[in-house]
Design a protein around this motif. Sequence first.
Motif, short mmCIF file in Angstrom:
data_model
loop_
_atom_site.label_atom_id
_atom_site.label_comp_id
_atom_site.label_asym_id
_atom_site.label_seq_id
_atom_site.Cartn_x
_atom_site.Cartn_y
_atom_site.Cartn_z
N LEU A 117 0.82 -1.20 0.00
CA LEU A 117 0.00 0.00 0.00
C LEU A 117 0.85 1.25 0.00
CD1 LEU A 117 -2.66 -1.02 2.68
CD2 LEU A 117 -2.88 -1.11 0.18
N SER A 118 1.95 1.19 0.73
CA SER A 118 2.84 2.34 0.85
C SER A 118 4.17 1.88 1.41
CB SER A 118 2.21 3.38 1.79
OG SER A 118 3.00 4.55 1.87
N SER A 119 5.19 2.69 1.20
CA SER A 119 6.48 2.41 1.81
C SER A 119 7.09 3.74 2.26
CB SER A 119 7.42 1.70 0.83
OG SER A 119 7.72 2.52 -0.25
N VAL A 120 7.94 3.65 3.26
CA VAL A 120 8.58 4.84 3.79
C VAL A 120 9.94 4.45 4.33
CG1 VAL A 120 7.59 4.63 6.11
CG2 VAL A 120 8.18 6.88 5.25
N THR A 121 10.88 5.39 4.26
CA THR A 121 12.20 5.18 4.85
C THR A 121 12.27 5.97 6.15
OG1 THR A 121 13.19 4.91 2.67
CG2 THR A 121 14.68 5.41 4.48
N TYR A 122 12.69 5.29 7.21
CA TYR A 122 12.81 5.91 8.53
C TYR A 122 14.11 5.42 9.15
CZ TYR A 122 11.85 6.76 13.49
OH TYR A 122 11.93 7.16 14.80
N TYR B 60 10.27 0.56 5.37
CA TYR B 60 9.12 -0.07 5.98
C TYR B 60 8.01 -0.13 4.95
CZ TYR B 60 11.53 0.97 10.34
OH TYR B 60 12.46 1.05 11.35
N LEU B 61 7.24 -1.23 4.96
CA LEU B 61 6.16 -1.41 4.02
C LEU B 61 4.85 -1.61 4.75
CD1 LEU B 61 7.89 -4.06 1.70
CD2 LEU B 61 7.76 -1.60 1.33
N ALA B 62 3.79 -0.96 4.24
CA ALA B 62 2.43 -1.21 4.69
C ALA B 62 1.85 -2.20 3.70
CB ALA B 62 1.62 0.08 4.72
N LEU B 63 1.45 -3.38 4.20
CA LEU B 63 1.02 -4.48 3.33
C LEU B 63 -0.37 -4.97 3.73
CD1 LEU B 63 4.36 -6.39 3.78
CD2 LEU B 63 3.68 -5.24 1.69
N THR B 64 -1.11 -5.45 2.73
CA THR B 64 -2.41 -6.07 2.95
C THR B 64 -2.50 -7.31 2.08
OG1 THR B 64 -4.78 -5.60 3.09
CG2 THR B 64 -3.62 -4.73 1.18
N PRO B 65 -3.29 -8.30 2.47
CA PRO B 65 -3.42 -9.48 1.60
C PRO B 65 -3.87 -9.08 0.20
CG PRO B 65 -4.40 -9.90 3.75
CD PRO B 65 -4.05 -8.44 3.70
N ALA B 66 -3.24 -9.64 -0.81
CA ALA B 66 -3.54 -9.27 -2.20
C ALA B 66 -4.95 -9.65 -2.59
CB ALA B 66 -2.53 -9.93 -3.14
N SER C 270 -0.55 -4.82 7.61
CA SER C 270 0.63 -5.18 8.39
C SER C 270 1.76 -4.23 8.01
CB SER C 270 1.07 -6.61 8.09
OG SER C 270 0.06 -7.53 8.41
N ILE C 271 2.58 -3.89 8.99
CA ILE C 271 3.76 -3.07 8.73
C ILE C 271 4.98 -3.94 9.00
CG2 ILE C 271 5.10 -1.04 9.43
CD1 ILE C 271 2.41 0.27 10.21
N LEU C 272 5.81 -4.09 7.96
CA LEU C 272 7.02 -4.89 8.08
C LEU C 272 8.23 -4.05 7.70
CD1 LEU C 272 5.80 -8.25 6.48
CD2 LEU C 272 5.95 -7.68 8.90
N LYS C 273 9.35 -4.39 8.29
CA LYS C 273 10.61 -3.69 8.06
C LYS C 273 11.49 -4.54 7.16
CE LYS C 273 14.42 -1.77 10.82
NZ LYS C 273 14.88 -1.59 12.21
#
Length: 97
Positions: A25-30, A35-41, A53-56
């Motif tokens: 859905l989105s990604s960001v660098t921190y 980091y990625l915001a993910l949802t089931p496809a 879900s947010i995964l690094k």
Amino acid sequence: MDQDYGANIISITDEDGVEYELEVLSSVTYKGAEYLALTPADAEDDAEELEVSILKSVMDGDEPILVAVEDDEELETVYDLLMQNLFDDEEEEDDEP
């Protein structure tokens, strides 16, 4: 976890060998990490609540892997950044003719 990056869909395999298709859905660098915001496809587009879900992304040797964010403060900060990013993208789409 292994993952294959594609357009906005990635396929990851967990440590038990179970494969998941996730939409980014989105990604960001921190602090230098992605980091990625993910949802089931296969999630319903009209679902009232989206499971996110947010995964690094971290390097395992020379290969990136996705891991859960364990630190609550880090997770909250990244969540805020991802939500800001999502809303900024949404506003840009609304402004297009």
